[in-house]
Design a protein around this motif. Structure first.
Motif, short mmCIF file in Angstrom:
data_model
loop_
_atom_site.label_atom_id
_atom_site.label_comp_id
_atom_site.label_asym_id
_atom_site.label_seq_id
_atom_site.Cartn_x
_atom_site.Cartn_y
_atom_site.Cartn_z
N LYS A 1 -3.06 -2.79 -34.55
CA LYS A 1 -2.14 -3.92 -34.57
C LYS A 1 -1.33 -4.05 -33.28
O LYS A 1 -1.01 -5.16 -32.85
CB LYS A 1 -1.21 -3.81 -35.78
N HIS A 2 -0.97 -2.91 -32.69
CA HIS A 2 -0.18 -2.92 -31.47
C HIS A 2 -0.70 -1.85 -30.52
O HIS A 2 -1.40 -0.92 -30.93
CB HIS A 2 1.31 -2.68 -31.77
N TYR B 1 -1.54 1.52 -32.46
CA TYR B 1 -0.74 1.62 -33.67
C TYR B 1 -1.39 0.84 -34.81
O TYR B 1 -1.70 -0.35 -34.68
CB TYR B 1 0.67 1.09 -33.42
N THR C 1 5.52 -2.26 -25.84
CA THR C 1 4.53 -2.29 -26.91
C THR C 1 4.20 -3.75 -27.20
O THR C 1 5.11 -4.56 -27.39
CB THR C 1 5.06 -1.62 -28.18
N ILE C 2 2.92 -4.08 -27.22
CA ILE C 2 2.53 -5.48 -27.39
C ILE C 2 1.50 -5.60 -28.52
O ILE C 2 0.81 -4.64 -28.86
CB ILE C 2 1.95 -6.08 -26.10
N PRO C 3 1.36 -6.79 -29.12
CA PRO C 3 0.37 -6.99 -30.18
C PRO C 3 -1.05 -6.93 -29.62
O PRO C 3 -1.30 -7.29 -28.47
CB PRO C 3 0.68 -8.39 -30.71
N CYS C 4 -1.97 -6.47 -30.45
CA CYS C 4 -3.39 -6.47 -30.10
C CYS C 4 -3.99 -7.81 -30.51
O CYS C 4 -4.29 -8.04 -31.69
CB CYS C 4 -4.11 -5.31 -30.78
N THR C 5 -4.13 -8.69 -29.56
CA THR C 5 -4.59 -10.05 -29.82
C THR C 5 -6.03 -10.25 -29.38
O THR C 5 -6.53 -9.54 -28.50
CB THR C 5 -3.70 -11.06 -29.08
N SER D 1 0.30 -3.99 -21.25
CA SER D 1 1.39 -3.17 -21.77
C SER D 1 2.03 -2.34 -20.66
O SER D 1 3.26 -2.23 -20.57
CB SER D 1 0.87 -2.25 -22.88
#
Length: 360
Positions: A195-196, A219, A347-351, A341
């Motif tokens: 997710k991140h 994460y 911490t960034i979203p996994c897009t 990142s």
């Protein structure tokens, strides 16, 4: 009875010579190498004396009977060579990293569909001793739900390596693309899409021109995956540390195959190929049938040849492809997100990951 797949190897440097050729030449019932692209030398003639040696991709793709092209050349050639091969009506095995940019990976996936040709990424470290063992262990749920998975892939080389394109400041160079591709693919295979992400990426050695150290954290809801690699680690310590709600597994050592390959040994020339020394077996500490267990867990046999055995079944027998191009895309997308990142120190979203199944 199916006839061998008429195959060409593009590039005969370290990857072509050590990672691919040994597992092609020892499967003559499945593959027949009819051509090798070598720019200047003719080293492949030792293993493939009957193969035509060509000097350009254009010359190679004019061979009408050619069915499969294995691309092992530097990263910046992956996209143009793969496009040319698919357009020429050939199936393609593409060495990792799949592409430099995820947008290019999507282009190759679409072209594969348009041409109705198989495109596979060479994620061969799905077939090493430790990963196969961990896959079995997690499948048996010996640790309970996993909350911490840490994987290390270190090397030690304090000095610069002369004439090494992977150490130059060029797109797709550095160990995040090189070693990181393996670690990321293994994590996605085992746990699916995170997710991140948070990453710390460095040029650690004084002479470094490209990435030579990274830590990537993925994460999930309950799980944190940590992937680490560096070039200044003389004593690497445990390679995997996995902790679940009821147990832990600690594993050191390196799969034995690559050392044999770089010594010029074929799988047929080594007794017990792919079997690890018992001294490197991992430690399992868990609860089984309500009994506390702390014991050495035997390592499964590794064999990069499984990749080519499976690919043959896909091309000749219609078995679903195991190393899919979408897997290659997801790995490259994670690398891009890791770099983002690191740049943002956040911490960034996994897009933009593809929700694609990984093999059982």
């Amino acid at each position: 009875m199916s006839h061998p797949i008429k195959t060409a190897i593009v590039g005969f440097g370290a990857a072509g010579k050590f990672m691919h050729a040994p597992f092609i030449v020892t499967q003559p019932q499945h593959y027949e190498v009819i051509a090798v692209l070598e720019r200047n030398l003719s080293e492949s003639a030792t293993l493939f004396p009957n193969a035509l040696i060509v000097r350009s991709i254009e010359e190679l793709l004019q061979i009408q009977e050619l069915e499969l092209v294995i691309i092992t050349t530097p990263n910046n050639t992956h996209v143009p060579y793969t496009k040319a091969a698919l357009m020429a009506g050939k199936h393609v095995v593409l060495e990792k990293p799949f592409t430099i940019h995820s947008s290019e990976a999507l282009e190759l996936i679409e072209l594969s569909k348009q041409t109705n040709k198989t495109l596979s990424v060479f994620h061969n470290r799905r077939y090493v001793t430790d990963f196969l063992t961990i896959k079995e262990m997690l499948g048996k749920q010996l640790l309970g739900p996993v909350h911490s998975f840490e994987a290390h892939y270190h090397r030690y080389r304090a000095e610069a390596k002369p004439n090494a394109w992977r150490e130059e400041n060029t797109p797709g160079s550095g160990i995040l693309y090189d070693l990181g591709s393996h670690l990321i693919d293994q994590a996605l295979y085992l746990f699916g899409m995170p997710k991140h992400i948070m990453a710390d990426i460095r040029l650690q050695r004084p002479h470094a021109k490209t990435v030579d150290n990274f830590e990537v954290q993925l994460y999930y809801d309950f799980l944190k995956v940590t992937l680490k690699s560096g070039m200044l680690v003389r004593e690497p310590g445990p390679r995997y540390m996995i902790h679940g709600t009821i147990g832990s597994f600690i594993k050191s050592g390196e799969d034995p195959q690559e050392a044999y390959q770089r010594a010029g040994k074929l799988p047929t020339q080594v007794e017990n190929w792919g079997y690890e020394n018992e001294a490197n077996y991992g430690l399992l500490h868990t609860v089984i049938n309500n009994q506390l267990v702390k014991e050495i867990y035997p390592t499964l046999r590794g064999d990069y040849g499984y990749y080519y055995s499976n690919l043959y079944k896909t091309l000749r027998e219609g078995m679903p492809l195991r190393e899919r191009p979408e897997h290659g895309y997801n790995t490259i997308r994670i690398i891009e997100l890791a770099m983002q990142s690191n740049e943002q120190k956040a911490t960034i979203p996994c897009t933009d990951l593809l929700d694609i199944a990984y093999p059982d």
